[in-house]
Write a protein that holds these residues in place. Structure first.
Motif, PDB file in Angstrom:
ATOM      1  N   PRO A  97      49.076  35.195  31.318  1.00 33.94           N
ATOM      2  CA  PRO A  97      48.609  33.914  31.853  1.00 33.94           C
ATOM      3  C   PRO A  97      47.088  33.897  31.947  1.00 33.94           C
ATOM      4  O   PRO A  97      46.460  34.900  32.308  1.00 33.94           O
ATOM      5  CB  PRO A  97      49.255  33.859  33.244  1.00 33.94           C
ATOM      6  CG  PRO A  97      50.473  34.731  33.126  1.00 33.94           C
ATOM      7  CD  PRO A  97      50.088  35.828  32.191  1.00 33.94           C
ATOM      8  N   ALA A  98      46.498  32.763  31.620  1.00 33.07           N
ATOM      9  CA  ALA A  98      45.034  32.674  31.518  1.00 33.07           C
ATOM     10  C   ALA A  98      44.324  33.149  32.784  1.00 33.07           C
ATOM     11  O   ALA A  98      43.305  33.838  32.728  1.00 33.07           O
ATOM     12  CB  ALA A  98      44.644  31.238  31.196  1.00 33.07           C
ATOM     13  N   LYS A  99      44.865  32.801  33.953  1.00 34.88           N
ATOM     14  CA  LYS A  99      44.196  33.127  35.207  1.00 34.88           C
ATOM     15  C   LYS A  99      44.457  34.558  35.673  1.00 34.88           C
ATOM     16  O   LYS A  99      43.927  34.985  36.700  1.00 34.88           O
ATOM     17  CB  LYS A  99      44.614  32.135  36.285  1.00 34.88           C
ATOM     18  CG  LYS A  99      44.165  30.701  35.981  1.00 34.88           C
ATOM     19  CD  LYS A  99      44.679  29.740  37.038  1.00 34.88           C
ATOM     20  CE  LYS A  99      44.295  28.302  36.693  1.00 34.88           C
ATOM     21  NZ  LYS A  99      44.831  27.342  37.687  1.00 34.88           N
ATOM     22  N   LEU A 100      45.257  35.298  34.909  1.00 35.72           N
ATOM     23  CA  LEU A 100      45.521  36.699  35.243  1.00 35.72           C
ATOM     24  C   LEU A 100      44.886  37.649  34.240  1.00 35.72           C
ATOM     25  O   LEU A 100      45.198  38.840  34.224  1.00 35.72           O
ATOM     26  CB  LEU A 100      47.034  36.960  35.313  1.00 35.72           C
ATOM     27  CG  LEU A 100      47.818  36.179  36.359  1.00 35.72           C
ATOM     28  CD1 LEU A 100      49.282  36.602  36.346  1.00 35.72           C
ATOM     29  CD2 LEU A 100      47.231  36.357  37.752  1.00 35.72           C
ATOM     30  N   VAL A 108      50.541  38.147  43.093  1.00 36.15           N
ATOM     31  CA  VAL A 108      50.155  36.789  42.705  1.00 36.15           C
ATOM     32  C   VAL A 108      50.982  35.810  43.532  1.00 36.15           C
ATOM     33  O   VAL A 108      52.158  36.057  43.795  1.00 36.15           O
ATOM     34  CB  VAL A 108      50.360  36.528  41.194  1.00 36.15           C
ATOM     35  CG1 VAL A 108      49.474  37.422  40.362  1.00 36.15           C
ATOM     36  CG2 VAL A 108      51.813  36.712  40.796  1.00 36.15           C
ATOM     37  N   ALA A 140      50.965  28.482  33.573  1.00 37.02           N
ATOM     38  CA  ALA A 140      49.781  27.737  33.993  1.00 37.02           C
ATOM     39  C   ALA A 140      49.539  27.860  35.492  1.00 37.02           C
ATOM     40  O   ALA A 140      48.390  27.779  35.951  1.00 37.02           O
ATOM     41  CB  ALA A 140      49.938  26.265  33.612  1.00 37.02           C
ATOM     42  N   ALA A 143      48.112  32.657  39.228  1.00 38.78           N
ATOM     43  CA  ALA A 143      46.707  33.022  39.428  1.00 38.78           C
ATOM     44  C   ALA A 143      46.666  34.199  40.381  1.00 38.78           C
ATOM     45  O   ALA A 143      47.582  34.424  41.170  1.00 38.78           O
ATOM     46  CB  ALA A 143      45.917  31.844  39.996  1.00 38.78           C
ATOM     47  N   ALA A 144      45.605  34.982  40.310  1.00 40.73           N
ATOM     48  CA  ALA A 144      45.464  36.145  41.184  1.00 40.73           C
ATOM     49  C   ALA A 144      45.434  35.710  42.644  1.00 40.73           C
ATOM     50  O   ALA A 144      44.898  34.658  42.990  1.00 40.73           O
ATOM     51  CB  ALA A 144      44.195  36.913  40.832  1.00 40.73           C
TER      52      ALA A 144
END
Length: 258
Positions: A97-100, A108, A140, A143-144
């Protein structure tokens, strides 16, 4: 060494778009005694572990908080443990995932929508089109997690709670927390009641014992007691028996590795 062979769990497996970078494999486990995952294994897929029923303990020292999952990048050795009578979802991905992107392993947040989507794709009546759309929304939304001391959440009680979820043995008193957070003891206590429906001391005891239920599946009672903040095994046994109506010896240690 724990006896991994006893108390097998039910397992369901759901695969969508397998072989494609955008695919997802979901494994759903129902534990009847405790489950261990990973244990120094080199995996070829990124993995997200989540249980709606209780905390997960990890080899990196975390215990997940409510509404948290545990993320592990491909080829990162790890161990994740769940307690008895927990459902655990293990989501396997080829993409990060982009935010990870910067997170190798760690907690998370899982909001209500993400939880609903994970449960949805782990059902036999979920078709591939629906599942892959849900996967994109899950990706999407991941996120962390904010740091334990971050000013997030609805109040100061959540800041304290995040720290104690990470370390149930923390012996910090309520007045010390209040001083650190620059609020009055009365304000912090009131926020605990508003956020969790009970005073700080009662909440802390419940969370310690909830964490203990996971650890007991893999660790002797005498070792669990200090890990969750009790000065002696006898004090721990007394508190556990009062909360659950039976001694911790009925829970420890009997889990299965998968």
């Amino acid at each position: 060494m724990p006896d991994w062979s006893r108390h097998p769990e039910d397992r369901e497996e759901y695969g969508y778009g397998l072989g494609d970078p955008g695919g997802v494999l979901v494994l759903k486990y129902r534990s009847s005694g405790g489950i261990g995952f990973g244990e120094s294994r080199q995996d070829f897929l990124h993995q997200l572990y989540w249980s709606p029923d209780g905390p997960l303990a990890t080899s990196q020292g975390f215990i997940t908080a409510p509404r948290e999952a545990y993320w592990v990048r491909r080829a990162v050795s790890h161990e994740v443990r769940a307690g008895d009578r927990q459902t655990v979802y293990r989501i396997c991905l080829r993409e990060v995932p982009a935010k990870l992107a910067a997170l190798r392993a760690g907690p998370v947040p899982i909001d209500g929508e993400t939880a609903r989507l994970i449960e949805r794709i782990a059902r036999r009546d979920c078709d591939e089109t629906t599942a892959l759309a849900a996967r994109r929304r899950i990706m999407a939304g991941l996120a962390a997690a904010p740091p334990a001391w971050g000013p997030s959440g609805t109040g100061v009680a959540l800041t304290v709670a995040r720290a104690l979820w990470r370390d149930p043995a923390d012996q910090t008193h309520l007045d010390e927390w209040a001083e650190r957070l620059r609020v009055s003891v009365k304000t912090l206590q009131r926020d605990f009641v508003r956020e969790f429906g009970m005073p700080y001391t009662q909440w802390r005891t419940k969370q310690r014992l909830l964490a203990a239920r996971v650890l007991l599946c893999f660790t002797p009672v005498t070792q669990v007691a200090p890990l969750v903040g009790y000065a002696s095994p006898s004090a721990f046994i007394t508190a556990f028996t009062k909360e659950y109506g039976h001694t911790p010896g009925r829970t420890a240690p009997r889990a299965r590795r998968t």
